[in-house]
Design a protein around this motif. Structure first.
Motif, PDB file in Angstrom:
ATOM      1  N   SER B 124       0.833  -1.198   0.000  1.00 34.62           N
ATOM      2  CA  SER B 124       0.000   0.000   0.000  1.00 34.62           C
ATOM      3  C   SER B 124       0.865   1.244   0.000  1.00 34.62           C
ATOM      4  CB  SER B 124      -0.887   0.067   1.247  1.00 34.62           C
ATOM      5  OG  SER B 124      -1.552  -1.124   1.447  1.00 34.62           O
ATOM      6  N   ILE B 125       0.347   2.293  -0.639  1.00 35.85           N
ATOM      7  CA  ILE B 125       0.989   3.605  -0.563  1.00 35.85           C
ATOM      8  C   ILE B 125       0.333   4.340   0.592  1.00 35.85           C
ATOM      9  CG2 ILE B 125       1.352   5.778  -1.773  1.00 35.85           C
ATOM     10  CD1 ILE B 125       1.368   4.224  -4.377  1.00 35.85           C
ATOM     11  N   ASN B 126       1.092   4.551   1.656  1.00 32.24           N
ATOM     12  CA  ASN B 126       0.476   5.062   2.881  1.00 32.24           C
ATOM     13  C   ASN B 126       0.672   6.554   3.105  1.00 32.24           C
ATOM     14  OD1 ASN B 126      -0.713   2.717   3.793  1.00 32.24           O
ATOM     15  ND2 ASN B 126       1.158   1.990   4.744  1.00 32.24           N
ATOM     16  N   PHE B 214      -5.354   5.036  -2.946  1.00 28.42           N
ATOM     17  CA  PHE B 214      -6.242   4.676  -1.838  1.00 28.42           C
ATOM     18  C   PHE B 214      -6.572   3.188  -1.809  1.00 28.42           C
ATOM     19  CE2 PHE B 214      -8.925   5.964  -5.377  1.00 28.42           C
ATOM     20  CZ  PHE B 214      -9.916   5.006  -5.408  1.00 28.42           C
ATOM     21  N   TYR B 215      -5.882   2.389  -2.614  1.00 26.52           N
ATOM     22  CA  TYR B 215      -6.204   0.976  -2.712  1.00 26.52           C
ATOM     23  C   TYR B 215      -4.982   0.155  -2.342  1.00 26.52           C
ATOM     24  CZ  TYR B 215      -9.753  -2.212  -4.512  1.00 26.52           C
ATOM     25  OH  TYR B 215     -10.752  -3.136  -4.630  1.00 26.52           O
ATOM     26  N   TYR B 216      -5.151  -1.147  -2.213  1.00 31.49           N
ATOM     27  CA  TYR B 216      -3.981  -1.998  -2.014  1.00 31.49           C
ATOM     28  C   TYR B 216      -3.397  -2.381  -3.368  1.00 31.49           C
ATOM     29  CZ  TYR B 216      -7.339  -5.707  -3.024  1.00 31.49           C
ATOM     30  OH  TYR B 216      -8.292  -6.486  -3.619  1.00 31.49           O
TER      31      TYR B 216
END
Lengths: 413, 290
Positions: B124-126, B214-216
């Protein structure tokens, strides 16, 4: 002379069981796991940990404070060694059946251990029943496996109904402790057999515990979006959300709830995706406070002093810490070896009798369980799971309270 | 109550616009040359991994990498056309089956390769300008990464429509109408097809980057969206950009309303139910010209 007597006895036993004679200084246990194919990652870990167990049983080493932790072979069998023969199920029930049969008839295994997926355990345990050798289920969690009237089936691990019962016991205990009991739950589960079995057990226990099911949401697994589902959870605003989800959905639902400004009071997960590293990194800070059941607690070294020693040996071999699966696998092997040792015989019927008589306290294992004691269906009734909670990005044991390494962060008011 | 209804409708709209953008590239390629690209979801997945890698190793914000990834995917699209599709088009026997299997095989190959290179773990982009932020207006919550994705989606559609007005767009249209006749008036059919593939891949690349915010990110993430994209294209009408936009939003809304009012597990049943009803009365789709 003693050795000779045992040899004669073992020969007679082997002949009686219809198998060729065995040398008494070696007892063969068959292990069926997916060593190739889609379950290979788990199966190869199982092989590594069972080899660690085999070394601990056979070789001389510093004693480890657990069942069969002294090493040097099986004392009551004149120091006989355990030899584990591995077979590859490829995670296919039919291949598992054939391999189990081969292990018994060709390799002369006196017991079989396995097998990760419940589907393969179902076929293996049919073979062991027919050949009358014990099947030791180390890590299969389907509740139905021990309900089939099998005489030779033994399971050290808790199954999914026991896991769910532990969650509701925790609700009761934490309610008494904090004065804020759980009044309502929201069931949130994916639409395959895992979700429907898990939610079925939860629905039943909520009913008998007098807890209101505020929402009962079956969703489509791997949906691109779970925002409307999150909206329903928000509208229900139950005290505890109980998800049964795999990793991708676990990440999505936490994000979706956050996106609509909903912070649940408490989440209690049926492990699965919620125990995966991908969930912890994917959900990031949103995962903080999430609770999940587990059958193993790596952090329970205070009450289970064998954990650091066994974990260190396993980690040196396989580069990983013990987890929910590998801990259960080595424990099942130790319980089986102890039964063979107490039987003082490699005859399957004697091993079965010894297994039935098994009564090991939890402190003699690496598991956080109350102990190992099988009921008439072969299920360990003392395999009590733990509840863990995410703080600072990792799971920590919070229940049973005597095993807890920290206080529960309890959001229910 | 109105806030809840509004929340459901907005949730459906935000997701629907993403569906529309994913479907746009598919529709473009299909409309141009009658080829269903079964690797479409995998192209999106590659764009998401590209975004993830750029974020992890270069620290770029997802919004900044948009042009980079779009260009990468454009190149990949052209490459796929030149290396595989053009060759598949040239076979003389059972061409339809070859075309199906070439993209189907490509999909499985890309997914396996991604699993090999990146592993099966979910990523994920956190962090980022918008990551995890939400605005609240009158009790309705607007997740900013999704709002941004929707805006980018609308801009991308406007861009695609603008392209269709240019010389290249008219060449695309002409090639679609009659691929043999255009050769006579000096249009290089092969070049148009290659550019069409590039454009289609770049479009789904833009969708992938915005989604990654916003997604995995995982090797199988494309499959979840690909099925929806195929229905979107079929519902909106093959080759119609406007159709893809309307159908995408419609599917997003149908999903959201089904999940809110009925069983969430019935989402796809509703979507395909509506598709079949449309099919009965308008087999070419809502805006289909073919």
């Amino acid at each position: 002379m003693k050795r000779f007597g045992i040899s004669l006895f073992a020969m007679a036993a082997a002949l009686a069981a219809g198998a060729p004679a065995q040398a008494a200084d070696e007892v063969v246990i068959g292990a069926v796991y997916p060593l190739t194919g889609n379950g290979a990652a788990v199966g190869l870990d199982a092989k590594a940990v069972l080899e660690v167990g085999q070394d601990l049983l056979n070789n001389a080493h510093d004693p480890i404070p657990m069942l069969m932790g002294k090493g040097g072979g099986l004392a009551h069998l004149g120091g006989a060694k355990i030899r584990i023969v591995f077979a590859d199920s490829q995670n296919d029930p039919q291949k598992a059946r054939a391999e189990a049969e081969r292990l018994i008839t060709q390799e002369h295994a006196v017991a079989i251990i396995g097998s990760y997926t419940s589907a393969t355990a179902a076929t293996i345990s049919q073979v062991t029943e027919r050949y009358e050798v014990p099947y030791m289920s180390a890590d299969n969690s389907s509740p139905s496996l021990n309900q089939r009237g099998l005489k030779w089936f033994f399971r050290t691990s808790p199954h999914d109904e026991m896991f769910t019962a532990a969650m509701f016991q925790f609700f009761k205990d934490i309610g008494a402790k904090t004065g804020h009991p759980v009044k309502s739950v929201a069931l949130f589960y994916e639409d395959s057999i895992f979700g429907s079995d898990s939610s079925g057990a939860q629905r039943k226990l909520a009913g008998t515990s007098g807890i209101n099911v505020a929402a009962d949401i079956k969703y489509r697994a791997s949906s691109p979006s779970l925002s409307a589902e999150a909206q329903r959870l928000k509208a229900a605003d139950a005290d505890v959300i109980m998800p049964s989800s795999y990793t991708s959905d676990a990440i999505l639902i936490l994000r979706a709830m956050n996106e609509i400004g909903y912070k649940p009071k408490a989440i209690m997960a049926q492990a699965a995706g919620f125990q995966e590293q991908g969930f912890l990194t994917g959900a990031g800070p949103l995962a903080e406070g999430t609770m999940s059941r587990s059958s193993f607690a790596l952090d329970a070294a205070r009450t289970r002093p064998a954990i650091p020693a066994v974990n260190a040996i396993y980690k040196a071999k396989n580069g990983k810490d013990l987890n929910d699966n590998t801990s259960r696998e080595i424990t099942a092997l130790m319980v089986l070896a102890d039964a063979i040792d107490r039987a003082g015989s490699a005859k399957p019927d004697d091993i079965r009798k010894a297994l039935i008589a098994t009564d090991v306290p939890g402190s003699q294992t690496i598991m956080p369980w109350a102990g190992v004691k099988f009921d008439e269906t072969g299920q360990n009734t003392k395999g009590t799971p733990v509840i863990q909670q995410v703080t600072n990005g990792t799971y920590h044991t919070v229940w049973p309270f005597d095993l807890a390494v920290q206080e529960t962060v309890w959001g229910v008011k | 109550m109105t806030a809840i209804i509004l929340q459901v409708v907005i949730g459906g709209l935000l997701m629907g616009l993403i569906y529309a953008l994913v479907a746009a590239g598919l529709s473009l390629i299909f409309g141009l040359m009658d080829i269903v690209n079964f690797a479409h979801g995998e192209l999106m997945m590659l764009a998401m991994f590209a975004a993830f890698v750029l974020w992890q190793y270069a620290g770029l914000d997802p919004l900044m990498m948009l042009p980079v990834v779009a260009l990468l995917l454009f190149g990949l699209g052209v490459l796929i056309y030149r290396g595989l599709i053009a060759r598949a088009l040239s076979v003389s026997f059972n061409r339809g089956m070859v075309q199906i299997f070439v993209t189907f095989g490509l999909a499985i190959f890309i997914r396996g390769a991604a699993q090999f290179v990146f592993g099966g773990e979910f990523k994920s982009i956190n962090t980022g300008w918008l990551a995890g932020r939400t605005a609240q207006i009158g009790g309705v919550y607007l997740p900013l990464p999704q709002v941004a994705a929707s805006l980018v989606c609308l801009v991308a559609f406007a861009g695609l429509l603008a392209i269709s007005r240019t010389e290249f767009g008219r060449a695309l249209e002409a090639t679609r109408e009659d691929r043999d006749a255009v050769a006579l008036i000096g249009i290089d059919r092969d070049r148009i097809f290659a550019l069409g593939w590039g454009l289609g891949a770049a479009t789904v690349g833009v969708a992938g980057v915005m989604l990654a915010g916003f997604y995995y990110v995982a090797p199988n993430v494309g499959a979840n969206f690909a099925l929806i994209a195929y229905v979107t294209v079929a519902l909106g009408g093959f080759g119609s950009l406007l159709g893809a936009l309307v159908a995408g939003v419609l599917i997003g809304e149908v999903e959201a309303v089904t999940a809110a009012l009925l069983e969430p597990s019935l989402k796809q049943v509703s979507v395909f139910g509506i598709y079949m009803v449309v099919l009965m009365f308008r087999p070419r789709g809502l805006f289909g010209k073919l």
